[in-house]
Design an enzyme around this catalytic site. Structure first.
Site, PDB file in Angstrom:
ATOM      1  N   THR A  87      10.896 -12.997  -7.175  1.00  9.57           N
ATOM      2  CA  THR A  87       9.969 -13.720  -6.293  1.00  9.57           C
ATOM      3  C   THR A  87       8.918 -14.454  -7.126  1.00  9.57           C
ATOM      4  O   THR A  87       8.503 -13.990  -8.182  1.00  9.57           O
ATOM      5  CB  THR A  87       9.280 -12.768  -5.309  1.00  9.57           C
ATOM      6  OG1 THR A  87       8.532 -11.774  -6.016  1.00  9.57           O
ATOM      7  CG2 THR A  87      10.313 -12.070  -4.425  1.00  9.57           C
ATOM      8  N   SER A 112       9.506  -3.230  -6.550  1.00  6.58           N
ATOM      9  CA  SER A 112       8.114  -3.633  -6.387  1.00  6.58           C
ATOM     10  C   SER A 112       7.336  -2.429  -5.891  1.00  6.58           C
ATOM     11  O   SER A 112       7.829  -1.291  -5.944  1.00  6.58           O
ATOM     12  CB  SER A 112       8.030  -4.789  -5.381  1.00  6.58           C
ATOM     13  OG  SER A 112       6.698  -5.230  -5.208  1.00  6.58           O
ATOM     14  N   GLY A 113       6.137  -2.677  -5.399  1.00  6.02           N
ATOM     15  CA  GLY A 113       5.377  -1.632  -4.735  1.00  6.02           C
ATOM     16  C   GLY A 113       5.646  -1.676  -3.243  1.00  6.02           C
ATOM     17  O   GLY A 113       6.570  -2.338  -2.759  1.00  6.02           O
ATOM     18  N   ASP A 114       4.806  -0.970  -2.475  1.00  5.45           N
ATOM     19  CA  ASP A 114       5.009  -0.884  -1.032  1.00  5.45           C
ATOM     20  C   ASP A 114       4.662  -2.185  -0.309  1.00  5.45           C
ATOM     21  O   ASP A 114       5.134  -2.412   0.808  1.00  5.45           O
ATOM     22  CB  ASP A 114       4.173   0.261  -0.463  1.00  5.45           C
ATOM     23  CG  ASP A 114       4.591   1.597  -1.049  1.00  5.45           C
ATOM     24  OD1 ASP A 114       5.777   1.944  -0.934  1.00  5.45           O
ATOM     25  OD2 ASP A 114       3.738   2.288  -1.641  1.00  5.45           O
ATOM     26  N   GLY A 115       3.862  -3.041  -0.934  1.00  6.01           N
ATOM     27  CA  GLY A 115       3.482  -4.302  -0.303  1.00  6.01           C
ATOM     28  C   GLY A 115       4.681  -5.182  -0.020  1.00  6.01           C
ATOM     29  O   GLY A 115       4.783  -5.788   1.055  1.00  6.01           O
ATOM     30  N   GLU A 119       6.363  -6.565   3.495  1.00  3.52           N
ATOM     31  CA  GLU A 119       6.651  -7.987   3.697  1.00  3.52           C
ATOM     32  C   GLU A 119       8.091  -8.183   4.176  1.00  3.52           C
ATOM     33  O   GLU A 119       8.351  -8.972   5.095  1.00  3.52           O
ATOM     34  CB  GLU A 119       6.423  -8.734   2.376  1.00  3.52           C
ATOM     35  CG  GLU A 119       6.382 -10.234   2.510  1.00  3.52           C
ATOM     36  CD  GLU A 119       6.021 -10.924   1.201  1.00  3.52           C
ATOM     37  OE1 GLU A 119       6.738 -11.856   0.818  1.00  3.52           O
ATOM     38  OE2 GLU A 119       5.028 -10.512   0.562  1.00  3.52           O
ATOM     39  N   GLY A 146       1.648   1.889  -5.841  1.00  6.67           N
ATOM     40  CA  GLY A 146       1.717   3.009  -4.906  1.00  6.67           C
ATOM     41  C   GLY A 146       3.081   3.676  -4.844  1.00  6.67           C
ATOM     42  O   GLY A 146       3.205   4.893  -4.963  1.00  6.67           O
ATOM     43  N   ARG A 212      -5.943  -3.966 -11.085  1.00  9.09           N
ATOM     44  CA  ARG A 212      -4.502  -3.965 -10.840  1.00  9.09           C
ATOM     45  C   ARG A 212      -3.695  -3.923 -12.138  1.00  9.09           C
ATOM     46  O   ARG A 212      -2.604  -3.338 -12.189  1.00  9.09           O
ATOM     47  CB  ARG A 212      -4.116  -5.200 -10.017  1.00  9.09           C
ATOM     48  CG  ARG A 212      -2.629  -5.377  -9.794  1.00  9.09           C
ATOM     49  CD  ARG A 212      -2.320  -6.493  -8.827  1.00  9.09           C
ATOM     50  NE  ARG A 212      -2.593  -6.095  -7.460  1.00  9.09           N
ATOM     51  CZ  ARG A 212      -1.711  -5.452  -6.701  1.00  9.09           C
ATOM     52  NH1 ARG A 212      -0.522  -5.132  -7.190  1.00  9.09           N
ATOM     53  NH2 ARG A 212      -2.013  -5.130  -5.465  1.00  9.09           N
ATOM     54  N   ARG A 218      -5.289   2.676 -11.680  1.00  9.46           N
ATOM     55  CA  ARG A 218      -6.458   2.118 -11.000  1.00  9.46           C
ATOM     56  C   ARG A 218      -6.909   3.020  -9.857  1.00  9.46           C
ATOM     57  O   ARG A 218      -8.101   3.184  -9.620  1.00  9.46           O
ATOM     58  CB  ARG A 218      -6.152   0.718 -10.482  1.00  9.46           C
ATOM     59  CG  ARG A 218      -5.289   0.665  -9.243  1.00  9.46           C
ATOM     60  CD  ARG A 218      -4.905  -0.754  -8.874  1.00  9.46           C
ATOM     61  NE  ARG A 218      -5.279  -1.062  -7.519  1.00  9.46           N
ATOM     62  CZ  ARG A 218      -4.478  -1.669  -6.637  1.00  9.46           C
ATOM     63  NH1 ARG A 218      -3.249  -2.004  -6.990  1.00  9.46           N
ATOM     64  NH2 ARG A 218      -4.887  -1.931  -5.428  1.00  9.46           N
TER      65      ARG A 218
END
Length: 340
Positions: A87, A112-115, A119, A146, A212, A218
């Site tokens: 992406t 990726s992460g949960d975001g 999406e 996460g 980040r 973080r």
């Protein structure tokens, strides 16, 4: 002939090469017969083609390297092929999911992460064949900060949360139904998957964005700051309890909740309010050990500000990773079917 397999130790899963063959003194006919018997015992190979979405901006930016490691295992799986997409901008995964050709793909793998998982789910929900699109299996290889969905899947399968273990779960191809929630924020309804956080956890998630580049570290650093400063948030939390059965028709957000019904309300200063519909809210936060993917419940972790001393908060946050956080800082877990 040679084939690849995986073996699991108490520490982690490793990939091994296994040599299959008949005894060297056997004749060609005997070797062929032995091999045919072995092949007949194997399950039929399922042909699967996955769309793989890799987000190079997720977490500390290591998703492409993480995918390369997972890919080296997955390319050896019989019957499994994939189309790989890196992406390049926010919203790209949503648009691709929204227009996904359901005749081509057997599932989606997200590195990726949960975001990006969220999406993709939003895109599938907006698909012209949303019901069929949302039935597609989704695999999550932890490539963000996460990584909660990957943690939930690993926990349910009794696997270690690791790149190769996540790839192994994708290769197995088994799936579970997963609850989604509808969230009304006044300007419309949207899909919620995994968790909804307010107070300290919301602050940790949003206000640590400038860190980040540190990846999941973080969150640890910002939790330490939260424990030190002990902020509190005034609020009103209402919920429809599990034992009351399915809630009645949802009232409009601007309308008061019906007093005669079984809504329960807590008005207080809060330190934490964390809603999850699975076990984990993050890879290192086992918020609701008794939760299941499709139990139809929202599990709300509540910590009142009045009980939140620094010592109690330290014990609470340290216990989250193993699910031993209850009993500290006045924490309680509310199981409900709807909330405001």
């Amino acid at each position: 002939s040679s084939s690849s397999s995986s073996s699991s130790s108490s520490m982690c899963r490793v990939s091994e090469e296994v040599l299959l063959g008949a005894a060297p003194q056997a004749s060609a006919e005997e070797q062929e017969e032995s091999l045919q018997i072995l092949l007949n015992r194997l399950p039929s190979v399922q042909q699967r083609h996955y769309l793989v979405l890799v987000n190079p901006s997720s977490g500390s930016g290591n998703a492409p390297e993480i995918w390369a490691q997972a890919r080296s295992f997955l390319i050896r799986v019989p019957g499994l092929t994939f189309t790989e997409i890196i992406t390049t901008q926010a919203g790209e995964a949503l648009e691709r999911s929204k227009s996904l050709d359901l005749h081509v793909y057997s599932g989606i793998v997200i590195v990726s992460g949960d975001g990006l998982v969220h999406e993709v789910l939003c895109g599938l929900a907006a698909h012209s064949e949303a019901t069929r699109a949302l039935a597609l299996p989704i695999g999550h290889i932890p490539g963000g900060s996460g990584n909660a969905l990957a943690a939930c899947a690993a926990h349910a399968a009794r696997e270690k949360l690791d790149i190769l273990d996540a790839a192994f779960l994708v290769a197995r191809g088994r799936s579970r139904h997963m609850d989604l929630a509808a969230v009304d924020i006044g300007s419309g309804s949207r899909i919620c998957f995994l968790s909804l956080a307010w107070a300290s956890i919301g602050a940790v998630d949003i206000e640590s964005e400038f860190l980040r580049f540190l990846g999941s570290t973080r969150f640890t650093l910002y939790v330490a700051w939260i424990v030190l400063t002990r902020p509190q948030w005034m609020g009103k939390f209402s919920y429809w309890p599990e034992e009351a059965g399915p809630p009645p028709k949802k009232p409009q957000l601007q309308e008061p909740l019906p007093q005669e019904e079984q809504w329960q309300t807590i008005t207080a200063d809060f330190h934490l309010l964390w809603v999850v519909n699975m076990t984990h809210g993050s890879h290192d936060a086992l918020c609701a050990p008794s939760a299941d993917f499709d139990d139809g419940l929202l599990h709300v972790l509540v910590v009142p500000a009045q009980s939140a001393t620094r010592l109690q908060l330290s014990r609470f946050y340290l216990g989250l990773e193993s699910g031993t956080h209850m009993g500290f800082a006045g924490a309680k877990l509310v199981r409900c079917r709807a909330l405001r």
